[in-house]
Design a protein around this motif. Structure first.
Motif, PDB file in Angstrom:
ATOM      1  N   TYR A 129       0.800  -1.226   0.000  1.00  0.00           N
ATOM      2  CA  TYR A 129       0.000   0.000   0.000  1.00  0.00           C
ATOM      3  C   TYR A 129       0.839   1.286   0.000  1.00  0.00           C
ATOM      4  O   TYR A 129       0.280   2.376  -0.076  1.00  0.00           O
ATOM      5  N   ASN A 130       2.147   1.163   0.158  1.00  0.00           N
ATOM      6  CA  ASN A 130       3.080   2.302   0.233  1.00  0.00           C
ATOM      7  C   ASN A 130       3.018   3.076   1.544  1.00  0.00           C
ATOM      8  O   ASN A 130       3.908   3.874   1.827  1.00  0.00           O
ATOM      9  N   ALA A 131       1.968   2.864   2.329  1.00  0.00           N
ATOM     10  CA  ALA A 131       1.852   3.564   3.613  1.00  0.00           C
ATOM     11  C   ALA A 131       0.940   2.778   4.539  1.00  0.00           C
ATOM     12  O   ALA A 131      -0.205   2.468   4.171  1.00  0.00           O
ATOM     13  N   CYS A 132       1.424   2.442   5.730  1.00  0.00           N
ATOM     14  CA  CYS A 132       0.575   1.748   6.697  1.00  0.00           C
ATOM     15  C   CYS A 132       1.050   2.036   8.110  1.00  0.00           C
ATOM     16  O   CYS A 132       2.208   2.396   8.331  1.00  0.00           O
ATOM     17  N   VAL A 133       0.140   1.888   9.062  1.00  0.00           N
ATOM     18  CA  VAL A 133       0.467   2.063  10.472  1.00  0.00           C
ATOM     19  C   VAL A 133      -0.091   0.891  11.260  1.00  0.00           C
ATOM     20  O   VAL A 133      -1.090   0.283  10.880  1.00  0.00           O
ATOM     21  N   PRO A 177       5.473   0.422  14.649  1.00  0.00           N
ATOM     22  CA  PRO A 177       6.016   1.161  13.532  1.00  0.00           C
ATOM     23  C   PRO A 177       4.962   1.705  12.573  1.00  0.00           C
ATOM     24  O   PRO A 177       3.879   1.153  12.449  1.00  0.00           O
ATOM     25  N   GLN A 178       5.341   2.813  11.932  1.00  0.00           N
ATOM     26  CA  GLN A 178       4.613   3.339  10.793  1.00  0.00           C
ATOM     27  C   GLN A 178       5.540   3.153   9.605  1.00  0.00           C
ATOM     28  O   GLN A 178       6.727   3.503   9.674  1.00  0.00           O
ATOM     29  N   SER A 179       5.025   2.595   8.532  1.00  0.00           N
ATOM     30  CA  SER A 179       5.881   2.057   7.475  1.00  0.00           C
ATOM     31  C   SER A 179       5.479   2.594   6.108  1.00  0.00           C
ATOM     32  O   SER A 179       4.282   2.682   5.797  1.00  0.00           O
ATOM     33  N   PHE A 180       6.493   2.915   5.311  1.00  0.00           N
ATOM     34  CA  PHE A 180       6.220   3.628   4.070  1.00  0.00           C
ATOM     35  C   PHE A 180       7.207   3.257   2.972  1.00  0.00           C
ATOM     36  O   PHE A 180       8.335   2.826   3.235  1.00  0.00           O
ATOM     37  N   SER A 181       6.751   3.490   1.748  1.00  0.00           N
ATOM     38  CA  SER A 181       7.700   3.605   0.650  1.00  0.00           C
ATOM     39  C   SER A 181       8.628   4.760   0.995  1.00  0.00           C
ATOM     40  O   SER A 181       8.164   5.834   1.386  1.00  0.00           O
ATOM     41  N   TYR A 182       9.929   4.545   0.884  1.00  0.00           N
ATOM     42  CA  TYR A 182      10.874   5.601   1.265  1.00  0.00           C
ATOM     43  C   TYR A 182      10.647   6.865   0.445  1.00  0.00           C
ATOM     44  O   TYR A 182      10.669   7.978   0.978  1.00  0.00           O
ATOM     45  N   GLU A 183      10.409   6.698  -0.831  1.00  0.00           N
ATOM     46  CA  GLU A 183      10.186   7.848  -1.711  1.00  0.00           C
ATOM     47  C   GLU A 183       8.978   8.663  -1.259  1.00  0.00           C
ATOM     48  O   GLU A 183       9.006   9.897  -1.243  1.00  0.00           O
ATOM     49  N   HIS A 203      -2.624  10.861   0.038  1.00  0.00           N
ATOM     50  CA  HIS A 203      -2.371   9.432  -0.129  1.00  0.00           C
ATOM     51  C   HIS A 203      -3.060   8.657   0.986  1.00  0.00           C
ATOM     52  O   HIS A 203      -3.010   9.042   2.144  1.00  0.00           O
ATOM     53  N   ARG A 204      -3.689   7.556   0.629  1.00  0.00           N
ATOM     54  CA  ARG A 204      -4.347   6.722   1.633  1.00  0.00           C
ATOM     55  C   ARG A 204      -3.324   5.966   2.467  1.00  0.00           C
ATOM     56  O   ARG A 204      -2.284   5.540   1.964  1.00  0.00           O
ATOM     57  N   VAL A 205      -3.644   5.811   3.749  1.00  0.00           N
ATOM     58  CA  VAL A 205      -2.793   5.065   4.672  1.00  0.00           C
ATOM     59  C   VAL A 205      -3.604   3.905   5.233  1.00  0.00           C
ATOM     60  O   VAL A 205      -4.708   4.106   5.759  1.00  0.00           O
ATOM     61  N   LYS A 206      -3.082   2.713   5.132  1.00  0.00           N
ATOM     62  CA  LYS A 206      -3.761   1.521   5.636  1.00  0.00           C
ATOM     63  C   LYS A 206      -3.406   1.314   7.108  1.00  0.00           C
ATOM     64  O   LYS A 206      -2.263   1.523   7.515  1.00  0.00           O
ATOM     65  N   ILE A 207      -4.399   0.909   7.910  1.00  0.00           N
ATOM     66  CA  ILE A 207      -4.115   0.568   9.308  1.00  0.00           C
ATOM     67  C   ILE A 207      -4.160  -0.947   9.469  1.00  0.00           C
ATOM     68  O   ILE A 207      -5.018  -1.625   8.890  1.00  0.00           O
ATOM     69  N   ILE A 208      -3.192  -1.461  10.222  1.00  0.00           N
ATOM     70  CA  ILE A 208      -3.064  -2.896  10.447  1.00  0.00           C
ATOM     71  C   ILE A 208      -3.173  -3.149  11.940  1.00  0.00           C
ATOM     72  O   ILE A 208      -2.499  -2.481  12.735  1.00  0.00           O
TER      73      ILE A 208
END
Length: 233
Positions: A132-136, A169-175, A203-208
């Motif tokens: 997803y390129n972005a998740c928390v 962690p909050q995790s992302f595509s580095y770019e 940008h949407r952020v997915k929660i896990i």
């Protein structure tokens, strides 16, 4: 072990003062069973099979102490850099992001005083960033939440089923996260967490869903809970 050919970095924010702890030692270096909280945190990522490097952001005047009393003492092999923090957490994380390896594809940002993150949550965070390129990581709130005004009068009660307590962690595509931080700096946007800056980009952020044990140790009461959690491991 490589994660589908991606280079995975972790930025651990460990430059907080810990004023609520009422201690003359900054909270990340307080001992749990004779071992600094920060050491427990780093250990989780150092032991993960997919993590390639760890960058620690420490207070400038504590960098040497961090190296000698945590990194060197516990022989953490994946820590590649300790950088000095900034005035605020957001400034510190940005410095950490700039210090990661140029090969970095995915970056996880984690609080230095969250020592109970589970390995499965780290892996799920990497998966989430890859997909997803972005998740928390977060957990559904257990209590009813009230929104109040400056006079402490309740003005709204949001539906609990839509509310989550966000962790790291909050995790992302580095770019993507680097773009979000650069734009925040340019526009002087202040955020309470990293994902908020990505949200500002549209940008949407997915929660896990993670674990309620992934606590942030910020008060003396949290230390007591941490001792209990350690006894159950």
């Amino acid at each position: 072990m490589s994660y589908n050919g991606r280079y995975i970095s972790v930025v651990i924010a460990a430059s907080g003062m810990g004023k609520r702890m009422n201690s003359n030692i900054n909270k990340q270096y307080l001992l749990l069973r004779e071992k600094p909280i920060l050491a427990y945190t780093i250990e989780k990522f150092d032991n993960n099979e997919y993590i390639d490097e760890i960058v620690i952001v420490a207070r400038e005047e504590e960098k040497e102490y961090c190296f000698n009393e945590v990194i060197k003492k516990y022989a953490f092999g994946k820590v590649t850099n300790i950088v000095g923090g900034g005035a605020e957490r957001q400034d510190s994380v940005y410095k950490g992001l700039l210090a990661v390896n140029s090969l970095c594809n995915i970056v996880l940002i984690h609080d230095g005083v969250r020592p109970f993150v589970r390995n499965e949550d780290i892996i799920n965070s990497i998966d989430g960033a890859a997909n997803y390129n972005a998740c928390v990581i977060g957990v559904p709130v257990k209590d009813t939440i009230k929104i109040v005004d400056a006079k402490k009068d309740i003005i709204d009660t949001p539906e609990r089923r839509y509310l989550w307590a966000v962790q790291t962690p909050q995790s992302f595509s580095y770019e993507l996260i680097l773009k979000a931080y650069k734009e925040a700096m340019q526009k002087k946007i202040i955020a309470t967490d990293d994902s908020m800056l990505v949200e500002k980009l549209g940008h949407r952020v997915k929660i896990i869903e993670g674990s309620y044990s992934n606590i942030k140790i910020t008060t003396p009461e949290d230390l007591k809970i941490a001792e209990l959690l350690l006894s159950q491991l």
